[in-house]
Motif scaffolding. Sequence first.
Motif, PDB file in Angstrom:
ATOM      1  N   ARG A 151      12.314  14.303  -5.412  1.00 34.51           N
ATOM      2  CA  ARG A 151      12.221  13.453  -4.217  1.00 34.51           C
ATOM      3  C   ARG A 151      10.821  12.866  -4.082  1.00 34.51           C
ATOM      4  NH1 ARG A 151      15.140  14.452   0.440  1.00 34.51           N
ATOM      5  NH2 ARG A 151      14.152  12.527   1.091  1.00 34.51           N
ATOM      6  N   ILE A 152       9.815  13.683  -4.391  1.00 37.28           N
ATOM      7  CA  ILE A 152       8.434  13.181  -4.329  1.00 37.28           C
ATOM      8  C   ILE A 152       8.251  12.080  -5.362  1.00 37.28           C
ATOM      9  CG2 ILE A 152       6.009  13.767  -4.763  1.00 37.28           C
ATOM     10  CD1 ILE A 152       6.657  16.564  -3.538  1.00 37.28           C
ATOM     11  N   ALA A 153       8.764  12.301  -6.575  1.00 40.83           N
ATOM     12  CA  ALA A 153       8.650  11.300  -7.640  1.00 40.83           C
ATOM     13  C   ALA A 153       9.308   9.989  -7.227  1.00 40.83           C
ATOM     14  CB  ALA A 153       9.274  11.839  -8.930  1.00 40.83           C
ATOM     15  N   GLU A 154      10.472  10.062  -6.608  1.00 40.91           N
ATOM     16  CA  GLU A 154      11.159   8.839  -6.134  1.00 40.91           C
ATOM     17  C   GLU A 154      10.306   8.096  -5.114  1.00 40.91           C
ATOM     18  OE1 GLU A 154      14.902   9.940  -4.429  1.00 40.91           O
ATOM     19  OE2 GLU A 154      15.695  10.701  -6.328  1.00 40.91           O
ATOM     20  N   ALA A 155       9.671   8.848  -4.230  1.00 43.95           N
ATOM     21  CA  ALA A 155       8.931   8.241  -3.127  1.00 43.95           C
ATOM     22  C   ALA A 155       7.616   7.594  -3.555  1.00 43.95           C
ATOM     23  CB  ALA A 155       8.660   9.288  -2.047  1.00 43.95           C
ATOM     24  N   VAL A 156       6.975   8.118  -4.605  1.00 54.48           N
ATOM     25  CA  VAL A 156       5.663   7.573  -4.969  1.00 54.48           C
ATOM     26  C   VAL A 156       5.762   6.334  -5.829  1.00 54.48           C
ATOM     27  CG1 VAL A 156       4.500   9.788  -4.719  1.00 54.48           C
ATOM     28  CG2 VAL A 156       5.318   9.097  -6.971  1.00 54.48           C
ATOM     29  N   GLY A 157       6.902   6.064  -6.415  1.00 53.67           N
ATOM     30  CA  GLY A 157       7.074   4.860  -7.210  1.00 53.67           C
ATOM     31  C   GLY A 157       6.477   4.971  -8.600  1.00 53.67           C
ATOM     32  N   GLN A 158       6.688   3.913  -9.381  1.00 55.78           N
ATOM     33  CA  GLN A 158       6.218   3.875 -10.768  1.00 55.78           C
ATOM     34  C   GLN A 158       4.737   3.517 -10.798  1.00 55.78           C
ATOM     35  OE1 GLN A 158       7.791   4.973 -13.239  1.00 55.78           O
ATOM     36  NE2 GLN A 158       9.837   5.090 -12.391  1.00 55.78           N
ATOM     37  N   PRO A 159       4.008   3.916 -11.778  1.00 57.07           N
ATOM     38  CA  PRO A 159       4.343   4.715 -12.953  1.00 57.07           C
ATOM     39  C   PRO A 159       4.279   6.221 -12.707  1.00 57.07           C
ATOM     40  CG  PRO A 159       2.091   3.994 -13.176  1.00 57.07           C
ATOM     41  CD  PRO A 159       2.612   3.417 -11.880  1.00 57.07           C
ATOM     42  N   ALA A 160       3.748   6.628 -11.536  1.00 56.40           N
ATOM     43  CA  ALA A 160       3.586   8.050 -11.236  1.00 56.40           C
ATOM     44  C   ALA A 160       4.939   8.766 -11.198  1.00 56.40           C
ATOM     45  CB  ALA A 160       2.861   8.227  -9.911  1.00 56.40           C
ATOM     46  N   SER A 161       5.961   8.077 -10.764  1.00 57.01           N
ATOM     47  CA  SER A 161       7.295   8.680 -10.661  1.00 57.01           C
ATOM     48  C   SER A 161       7.767   9.219 -12.002  1.00 57.01           C
ATOM     49  CB  SER A 161       8.282   7.634 -10.132  1.00 57.01           C
ATOM     50  OG  SER A 161       9.581   8.170 -10.106  1.00 57.01           O
ATOM     51  N   HIS A 162       7.628   8.404 -13.023  1.00 54.58           N
ATOM     52  CA  HIS A 162       8.065   8.814 -14.369  1.00 54.58           C
ATOM     53  C   HIS A 162       7.253  10.016 -14.857  1.00 54.58           C
ATOM     54  CE1 HIS A 162       9.653   8.549 -18.411  1.00 54.58           C
ATOM     55  NE2 HIS A 162       8.407   8.559 -18.863  1.00 54.58           N
ATOM     56  N   ALA A 163       5.945   9.972 -14.658  1.00 56.60           N
ATOM     57  CA  ALA A 163       5.070  11.067 -15.109  1.00 56.60           C
ATOM     58  C   ALA A 163       5.417  12.370 -14.396  1.00 56.60           C
ATOM     59  CB  ALA A 163       3.608  10.707 -14.871  1.00 56.60           C
ATOM     60  N   LEU A 164       5.621  12.311 -13.088  1.00 57.31           N
ATOM     61  CA  LEU A 164       5.964  13.522 -12.337  1.00 57.31           C
ATOM     62  C   LEU A 164       7.314  14.087 -12.774  1.00 57.31           C
ATOM     63  CD1 LEU A 164       4.805  12.622  -8.697  1.00 57.31           C
ATOM     64  CD2 LEU A 164       3.768  14.274 -10.263  1.00 57.31           C
ATOM     65  N   SER A 165       8.285  13.204 -12.958  1.00 57.88           N
ATOM     66  CA  SER A 165       9.617  13.649 -13.388  1.00 57.88           C
ATOM     67  C   SER A 165       9.562  14.297 -14.759  1.00 57.88           C
ATOM     68  CB  SER A 165      10.595  12.469 -13.427  1.00 57.88           C
ATOM     69  OG  SER A 165      10.780  11.961 -12.130  1.00 57.88           O
ATOM     70  N   GLU A 166       8.829  13.690 -15.669  1.00 59.29           N
ATOM     71  CA  GLU A 166       8.701  14.221 -17.028  1.00 59.29           C
ATOM     72  C   GLU A 166       7.994  15.583 -17.029  1.00 59.29           C
ATOM     73  OE1 GLU A 166       6.204  12.779 -20.782  1.00 59.29           O
ATOM     74  OE2 GLU A 166       7.797  11.362 -20.220  1.00 59.29           O
ATOM     75  N   LEU A 167       6.903  15.688 -16.278  1.00 56.75           N
ATOM     76  CA  LEU A 167       6.178  16.953 -16.182  1.00 56.75           C
ATOM     77  C   LEU A 167       7.060  18.044 -15.577  1.00 56.75           C
ATOM     78  CD1 LEU A 167       2.658  15.757 -15.011  1.00 56.75           C
ATOM     79  CD2 LEU A 167       3.166  17.035 -17.105  1.00 56.75           C
ATOM     80  N   GLY A 168       7.797  17.693 -14.535  1.00 58.29           N
ATOM     81  CA  GLY A 168       8.694  18.652 -13.893  1.00 58.29           C
ATOM     82  C   GLY A 168       9.756  19.165 -14.845  1.00 58.29           C
ATOM     83  N   GLU A 169      10.331  18.268 -15.622  1.00 54.58           N
ATOM     84  CA  GLU A 169      11.373  18.669 -16.573  1.00 54.58           C
ATOM     85  C   GLU A 169      10.804  19.567 -17.676  1.00 54.58           C
ATOM     86  OE1 GLU A 169      14.889  19.460 -17.899  1.00 54.58           O
ATOM     87  OE2 GLU A 169      14.564  18.224 -16.115  1.00 54.58           O
ATOM     88  N   THR A 174       0.844  -1.187   0.000  1.00 56.81           N
ATOM     89  CA  THR A 174       0.000   0.000   0.000  1.00 56.81           C
ATOM     90  C   THR A 174       0.882   1.242   0.000  1.00 56.81           C
ATOM     91  OG1 THR A 174      -1.678  -1.174   1.248  1.00 56.81           O
ATOM     92  CG2 THR A 174      -1.828   1.220   1.207  1.00 56.81           C
ATOM     93  N   PRO A 175       0.669   2.137  -0.969  1.00 54.88           N
ATOM     94  CA  PRO A 175       1.508   3.335  -1.028  1.00 54.88           C
ATOM     95  C   PRO A 175       1.244   4.239   0.178  1.00 54.88           C
ATOM     96  CG  PRO A 175      -0.257   3.460  -2.645  1.00 54.88           C
ATOM     97  CD  PRO A 175      -0.329   2.100  -2.013  1.00 54.88           C
ATOM     98  N   THR A 176       2.272   4.980   0.573  1.00 49.51           N
ATOM     99  CA  THR A 176       2.136   5.895   1.701  1.00 49.51           C
ATOM    100  C   THR A 176       1.451   7.185   1.264  1.00 49.51           C
ATOM    101  OG1 THR A 176       4.351   6.749   1.289  1.00 49.51           O
ATOM    102  CG2 THR A 176       4.135   5.004   2.934  1.00 49.51           C
ATOM    103  N   VAL A 177       1.343   7.388  -0.038  1.00 52.06           N
ATOM    104  CA  VAL A 177       0.710   8.593  -0.576  1.00 52.06           C
ATOM    105  C   VAL A 177      -0.585   8.181  -1.261  1.00 52.06           C
ATOM    106  CG1 VAL A 177       0.933  10.483  -2.235  1.00 52.06           C
ATOM    107  CG2 VAL A 177       2.919   9.719  -0.949  1.00 52.06           C
ATOM    108  N   PRO A 178      -1.701   8.781  -0.862  1.00 49.91           N
ATOM    109  CA  PRO A 178      -2.955   8.463  -1.549  1.00 49.91           C
ATOM    110  C   PRO A 178      -2.849   8.809  -3.036  1.00 49.91           C
ATOM    111  CG  PRO A 178      -3.378   9.713   0.466  1.00 49.91           C
ATOM    112  CD  PRO A 178      -1.896   9.728   0.236  1.00 49.91           C
ATOM    113  N   PRO A 179      -3.319   7.930  -3.899  1.00 45.25           N
ATOM    114  CA  PRO A 179      -3.211   8.166  -5.336  1.00 45.25           C
ATOM    115  C   PRO A 179      -3.868   9.468  -5.787  1.00 45.25           C
ATOM    116  CG  PRO A 179      -4.058   5.957  -4.901  1.00 45.25           C
ATOM    117  CD  PRO A 179      -3.936   6.648  -3.588  1.00 45.25           C
ATOM    118  N   GLU A 180      -4.934   9.894  -5.089  1.00 45.19           N
ATOM    119  CA  GLU A 180      -5.585  11.144  -5.484  1.00 45.19           C
ATOM    120  C   GLU A 180      -4.671  12.355  -5.269  1.00 45.19           C
ATOM    121  OE1 GLU A 180      -7.173  10.020  -1.353  1.00 45.19           O
ATOM    122  OE2 GLU A 180      -6.947   8.977  -3.267  1.00 45.19           O
TER     123      GLU A 180
END
Length: 179
Positions: free
Chosen positions: A97-115, A9-15
């Motif tokens: 750091r947030i992207a690393e913590a939430v895991g895939q696939p959200a991590s990739h999306a957050l990193s890409e959006l940030g860049e 179970t992720p520590t961050v709610p998906p919403e």
Amino acid sequence: MGHGSDSATPTVPPEHVERLKRILHELLGGHNQLLVLIQQIREAVRKADLQEIVSLCKQENTLADRLAELEKERLVMVGTLTELLAPTAQVPLTLGRIAEAVGQPASHALSELGEKLRSIVAEARQASSVLRAASESLGRHMGGLMQTVQGAISRANVYSRRGRIAGDTHSQLGVDLTS
């Protein structure tokens, strides 16, 4: 499949992650719009179309207000995620750091959006500074032209202490209407 007690179970709610992605998408779109407006303002300045400049600047101000609101939302969401992921952190976590913590696939999306967002913000900032410099240069040029015209119609072509042509601001030109 299993409902509820999954050990991964992720520590961050998906919403929360989805909300942050939505905010980043909106910021990206807004900055793209800002870049287009800056280019349109630059063209209007080139054409000396004052009405268009005023209209575009109003649109730019409205967009800037919306971007400021989105940035506030982003900061609140980053604060919320920081509290969840690193409750003892002294400063908010970076998007990386947030992207690393939430895991895939959200991590990739957050990193890409940030860049993408960092890139478009830098591009808009550069275009805005070029436009500002061009506008200031145009303003100085127009001031010089007005000074030259004033000097041409002025009786006394002398310079004041401020380096401007001094003389009577009311020209004494006359037209003989009696002959």
